[in-house]
Design an enzyme around this catalytic site. Structure first.
Site, short mmCIF file in Angstrom:
data_model
loop_
_atom_site.label_atom_id
_atom_site.label_comp_id
_atom_site.label_asym_id
_atom_site.label_seq_id
_atom_site.Cartn_x
_atom_site.Cartn_y
_atom_site.Cartn_z
N GLU A 8 0.89 -1.05 0.28
CA GLU A 8 0.20 -0.09 -0.07
C GLU A 8 0.98 1.26 -0.18
O GLU A 8 0.08 1.87 0.59
CB GLU A 8 -0.79 -0.16 1.19
CG GLU A 8 -1.73 -1.18 1.18
CD GLU A 8 -2.94 -1.19 2.38
OE1 GLU A 8 -3.13 -0.49 3.22
OE2 GLU A 8 -3.43 -2.26 2.99
N ASP A 31 -0.93 -3.79 -2.79
CA ASP A 31 -2.16 -2.62 -2.57
C ASP A 31 -3.77 -3.02 -3.41
O ASP A 31 -3.72 -4.13 -3.80
CB ASP A 31 -1.39 -2.03 -4.07
CG ASP A 31 -1.89 -0.50 -2.73
OD1 ASP A 31 -3.12 0.04 -2.32
OD2 ASP A 31 -0.48 1.17 -3.69
N GLU A 61 -6.17 -10.73 -1.13
CA GLU A 61 -6.56 -10.68 -0.24
C GLU A 61 -8.53 -10.30 -0.20
O GLU A 61 -9.05 -9.47 0.21
CB GLU A 61 -6.69 -9.29 0.04
CG GLU A 61 -5.46 -9.08 0.89
CD GLU A 61 -4.27 -8.03 1.58
OE1 GLU A 61 -5.71 -7.38 2.13
OE2 GLU A 61 -3.73 -7.78 2.08
C1 XIL Z 1 -6.25 -6.69 8.06
C2 XIL Z 1 -6.50 -7.64 8.97
O1 XIL Z 1 -7.93 -8.57 8.36
C3 XIL Z 1 -7.29 -6.88 10.28
O2 XIL Z 1 -7.64 -8.40 11.04
C4 XIL Z 1 -6.65 -6.25 11.53
O3 XIL Z 1 -7.36 -6.04 12.29
C5 XIL Z 1 -6.02 -5.26 9.90
O4 XIL Z 1 -5.62 -5.90 8.47
N1 XIL Z 1 -5.36 -4.27 3.46
C6 XIL Z 1 -4.15 -5.69 3.42
C7 XIL Z 1 -4.38 -6.75 5.12
O5 XIL Z 1 -2.90 -5.84 3.32
O6 XIL Z 1 -3.10 -6.86 5.95
C8 XIL Z 1 -6.02 -5.61 6.13
O7 XIL Z 1 -5.66 -6.85 7.07
C9 XIL Z 1 -6.44 -5.46 5.51
C10 XIL Z 1 -6.36 -4.80 3.67
#
Ligand code: XIL
Length: 949
Positions: A643, A687, A750
């Site tokens: 990010e 990202d 993700e």
């Molecule tokens: C999130 C987790 O899912 C949560 O449990 C934590 O509180 C915050 O982070 N982008 C990312 C991830 O790269 O690491 C994030 O994960 C979600 C957004």
């Protein structure tokens, strides 16, 4: 499948009851009376559903007990007591030999008067017969108002301290002749008898020296009675009296430890500490501080108390009392260790609770602090004619309360629901539902069940939530309070429903096996996912994992140079044992990075100076090296930088501390450092919002810039935190192709699909209330993505979901639940799963139409007959699944056609279940038909006649 015609057939919002998210309000099954052994090893539950008395006997010569279907709290049967002639008469249950002295028991029973009986009070009593034959009577549940209008649940805890020869539990009433029903009786041991040492018998009562000390039972001092245990001859802090407890304490249970201490006359004040030495299976030892007092003197006794619980397997437990002073001699006395709460486990009963207030009684609710007044009222009601009014609150925390100690059990899931409305004239406020959790006298804590919800005096508002926190407790009280103000309010239609534990379906296709020819399928994992049903779901459907939080900087290096790998290592070991890949997430990010990283040598937030730049680069490199070297070849793909792009900046770089202190080349340095550690690891830039074309252009520029500078980068991770409306398949395809054209890999890292979108953004507080059409749209959105992924065959290296089931998603927050994953909160497949695994299973996905006309050539003025058939095709898969939802009805099916050109409308035969709009006879224009639900395999045939002009 039939030939597609020019007609449009669409299926929209789902009205079908699907497995996912639909509430199951059916009454829980009753257990028969439990096997009885010498101690109450399993709870006794009597629901009377088998038609017998289940061991209950009359107390009082004229009393008659009958198993009846006249009334039931749960199921269809209860136990009826008639023929009473005295208050103490009633139904009774012999418990002799089944309860242990000193142990704690939780008792619950629901009662209701037979129709026509005048209201009275009912209580639960234990008749305890002592060794000499004398009898004692203990009240278990206090006198409670009961009527013939509704069931009331009586709860209580019970323990006894004497030796006994008989125990008889009975349910009695103040009204001497009142007849009543009982149902849903349960008694369960919630805590064994305490371990205690008072040293009054002159022995050491099992205490042994730790180190070469001397222990003596003495009358020199006593905290209680006349004796205590004296420790002398100490030469090191850790030496002292110790008590072996191996095998006596349960993993996961919560204990309260109490011991009094005092120094021998002449000793200088010091700290006394109660410590548990815990020996782990490999032989390693851990030391847990249980309680301490930092100012123990020779002048007075001090009492130390503490809570203790351990969650690892152990081969040894030794509790001891040590001192900061290496040589101090001291006394200990009045030691006890009591179990305050058992380990989370199967609940003692699954009956839940409810109050409609239609009985005219408070139905288990009471005034929480005795200041506020709770009244059953006919002034307002959400349903029926009555509700519970709370007045005179005087403070936010005063409100109506309900004892859930025997209703909500540690480690189980419940849905809590009630309706609330402010009394007339009260100004709007927020109410919430809370829990007061007690662990004996050792600790009281407060927990939110239903978040602050705006309530007014004009409408009834539902307050509901699913509560699944593990709350070890000895007493649990649910109550309604306000965020501000002391408004009077009504509550009504209160209900607590036990939600059975999630069980993964195993007789359905595996997600990763289904997609095996395309890419590995991963999921984010948390510590708790490695055992139980979570692990079943994990290994069945996924062959790759990403630690959701445990490989982030704050988890791996919480303070400078102090690396903590335990949680991540456990996940990597699990992955290896189950032949799963591991993606490493993430080395350099602005979030979940501890403050120390961005503080200067003096401990203040860094400003952009050359010294700070050098220091931060050094920390970043140390971290990358420390983490990558630790995991070695077990983690072969790393999100090196996460990010870093912000498309709202002219230069495209997020203003993170990394950027502002080091400059944009922090990215190059991070990747170069990672490559130096591992020549083979796949190094990714990761990202979100990569389908945003502005952001995508910045990412593409970053990647091509790195390549032109010779900086190693192997791939781009597309987080893909999406929603049911967004983005389009074309946008996904464009993002992947754009990156692929640069000569690096793509991975979806993700993926989740929120139920919320621009067109639906109102927070849903409880999972069961997520509208079904959100899940249908979600199924189709997943279908869109996986169709795009399939067409991009070879250009995507892996697809990782950001979780498995909707019980655990980062998108859910208090008061706003989301459900973005493939499995529901009970681990059952959702439509989203079908969207990925077999999209033709989606409702309406497999509709077809045929149309024929006769005759084929028609002279002017003659009629032509059309036959149109709409079919919801049956699945041709050979596999069948349980529950069998692989052939779903299509909901809201619409058929749109028009009177053909050069003809005019004459007639239309409409099949059953359909509603049509058609032109008038002799007219022309659209013909539109709809059907709320077309079952799988069903066909509908329309016959239409038109006449050529
Ligand atoms: C999130 C987790 O899912 C949560 O449990 C934590 O509180 C915050 O982070 N982008 C990312 C991830 O790269 O690491 C994030 O994960 C979600 C957004």
């Amino acid at each position: 499948m039939g030939k597609r015609t020019g007609l449009v057939v669409v299926a929209s919002s789902c009205l079908v009851v699907i497995g996912a998210g639909c509430s199951n309000e059916s009454a829980p099954a009753e257990d028969d009376i439990a096997q009885i052994s010498s101690a109450l090893t399993a709870p006794i539950q009597n629901g009377f559903e088998d038609g017998t008395l289940q061991g209950w006997i009359p107390r009082g010569g004229t009393v008659v007990l009958t198993n009846t279907t006249e009334a039931a709290f749960a199921g269809t049967r209860s136990l009826k007591t008639t023929g009473r002639t005295a208050g103490f008469n009633g139904p009774s249950l012999t418990l002799t030999g089944q309860l242990v002295k000193g142990a704690t028991h939780q008792v619950g029973v629901s009662v209701r008067l037979v129709a026509g009986e005048a209201p009275t009070t009912i209580r639960v009593t234990m008749q305890r017969t002592l060794a000499g034959g004398a009898q004692a009577f203990d009240t278990i549940a206090q006198n409670t108002n009961v009527t013939d209008g509704g069931w009331v649940t009586l709860n209580g805890t019970y323990s006894f301290a004497t030796d006994v020869t008989g125990l008889l539990l009975y349910v009695e009433a103040t009204g001497a002749t009142t007849s009543y029903y009982i149902d849903a009786f349960s008694i369960a041991e919630t805590a064994p008898a305490p371990l205690a040492s008072d040293f009054e018998d002159g022995t050491q009562q099992g205490w042994i020296p730790r180190g070469g000390v001397t222990l003596t039972n003495t009358t020199e001092q006593a905290f209680a009675g006349t004796r205590s245990l004296k420790t002398t001859g100490r030469t090191a802090g850790f030496m002292g009296p110790s008590l072996p407890l191996t095998g006596q304490l349960a993993k996961g249970a919560t204990y309260g430890v109490t011991v009094s201490g005092r120094l021998v006359t002449g000793e200088v004040a010091t700290t006394l500490r109660v410590t548990m030495q815990r020996t782990l299976p490999g032989g390693a030892q851990a030391f847990d501080t249980v309680a301490q007092n930092t100012n123990v003197t020779d002048a007075a006794w001090v009492t130390m108390t503490g809570l203790y619980t351990f969650t690892t397997d152990v081969t040894g437990l030794l509790l001891y009392v040590e001192a900061t002073s290496a040589t101090a001699s001291y006394y200990i006395d009045s030691f006890s260790i009591v179990q305050l709460a058992p380990p989370a486990g199967p609940p003692a009963n699954t009956l839940g609770a409810s109050s409609s207030f239609e009985s005219g009684a408070a139905e288990g609710w009471f005034s929480r602090t005795s200041v506020e007044v709770v009244t059953n009222t006919t002034a307002d009601a959400h349903s029926g004619t009555r509700s519970l009014l709370t007045t005179n609150r005087t403070a936010t925390f005063r409100g109506p309360a309900f004892d859930v100690s025997n209703v909500m059990f540690n480690g189980s899931r419940y849905r809590v629901e009630l309706w609330a409305k402010l009394a007339p004239g009260e100004t709007s406020t927020q109410l919430r539902v809370s829990l007061e959790r007690r662990l004996g006298s050792f600790s009281t804590t407060f927990h939110t069940v239903v978040n602050n919800t705006t309530v007014t005096s004009s409408d009834w508002v539902m307050m509901a939530a699913t509560f699944d926190q593990t709350l070890a407790n000895s007493q649990l009280t649910l109550y309604v309070e306000s965020a501000s103000g002391a408004q009077s309010f009504y509550i009504d239609d209160f209900k607590i429903t036990f939600l059975p534990p999630a069980v993964a379906e195993t007789n359905i296709p595996s997600v990763y096996q289904t997609l095996a020819d395309q890419f590995p399928v991963g999921t984010a994992v948390r510590a708790g996912d490695l055992t139980g049903e979570s692990a079943v779901l994990l290994t069945k459907h996924f062959n790759s994992m990403t630690s959701e939080n445990d490989m982030k900087w704050d988890a791996l290096q919480p303070s400078a140079g102090n690396f903590t790998f335990a949680a991540a290592d456990a996940q990597v070991a699990f992955a290896k044992a189950n032949a799963m890949q591991v993606r490493g997430h993430t080395l350099v990010w602005h979030a979940q990075t501890p403050a120390w990283v961005f503080n200067d040598a003096g401990g203040n937030p860094m400003t952009p100076t050359p010294e700070n730049r050098a220091l931060l680069i050094q920390r970043m490199q140390n971290h990358i090296r420390g983490v990558m070297m630790h995991f070695g070849n077990d983690v072969t793909t790393w999100d090196v930088v996460n990010e870093a792009i912000d498309q709202s900046q002219a230069d495209g770089f997020r203003r993170s501390p990394w950027f502002t202190i080091i400059g944009p080349d922090f990215i190059d340095i991070a990747f170069q450092t990672a490559r130096a550690v591992s020549p083979t690891a796949k190094l990714y830039y990761n990202d979100f919002s990569t389908t945003d074309t502005t952001k995508l252009a910045f990412i593409a520029a970053l990647v091509s810039g790195m390549k032109s500078r010779g900086v190693p980068i192997d791939g781009v991770g597309h987080q893909m935190h999406n929603n049911v409306d967004f983005p389009s398949g074309a946008a996904v395809t464009n993002a992947i192709n754009t990156i692929d054209a640069l000569g690096v890999e793509n991975s979806i890292t993700e993926l989740d699909v929120s139920i919320y979108s621009g067109s639906f953004n109102t927070s849903v507080p409880d999972y069961t209330n997520i509208p079904a059409d959100r899940f249908l749209l979600q199924g189709y959105r997943y279908l869109t993505f996986f169709q795009a992924f399939k067409q991009l065959q070879g250009k995507i290296k892996s697809v990782t979901f950001w979780g498995k089931a909707d019980n655990q998603t980062w998108l859910t927050s208090a008061g706003r639940v989301d459900g973005p994953l493939l499995f529901d909160v009970s681990f059952k497949k959702k439509l989203a799963y079908w969207g990925v695994v077999d999209p033709l299973q989606l409702p309406g996905a497999d509709l077809s139409t045929t149309m024929s006309a006769a005759p084929m050539t028609v002279p002017a003025g003659q009629a032509v007959a059309y036959t149109i058939t709409v079919t919801n095709n049956v699945d041709t898969d050979t596999a069948s699944f349980t529950p069998k939802d692989d052939d779903l009805p299509a909901a809201n099916v619409a058929l749109s056609t028009a009177v053909p050109a050069h003809t005019v409308f004459q007639s239309l035969t409409v099949p059953a279940g359909w509603t049509c709009n058609q032109p008038a006879v002799g007219g022309s224009g659209p013909v539109q038909c709809t059907n709320p639900s077309l079952p799988a395999g069903a066909s509908a045939t329309f016959r239409s006649r038109t006449r050529r002009r």
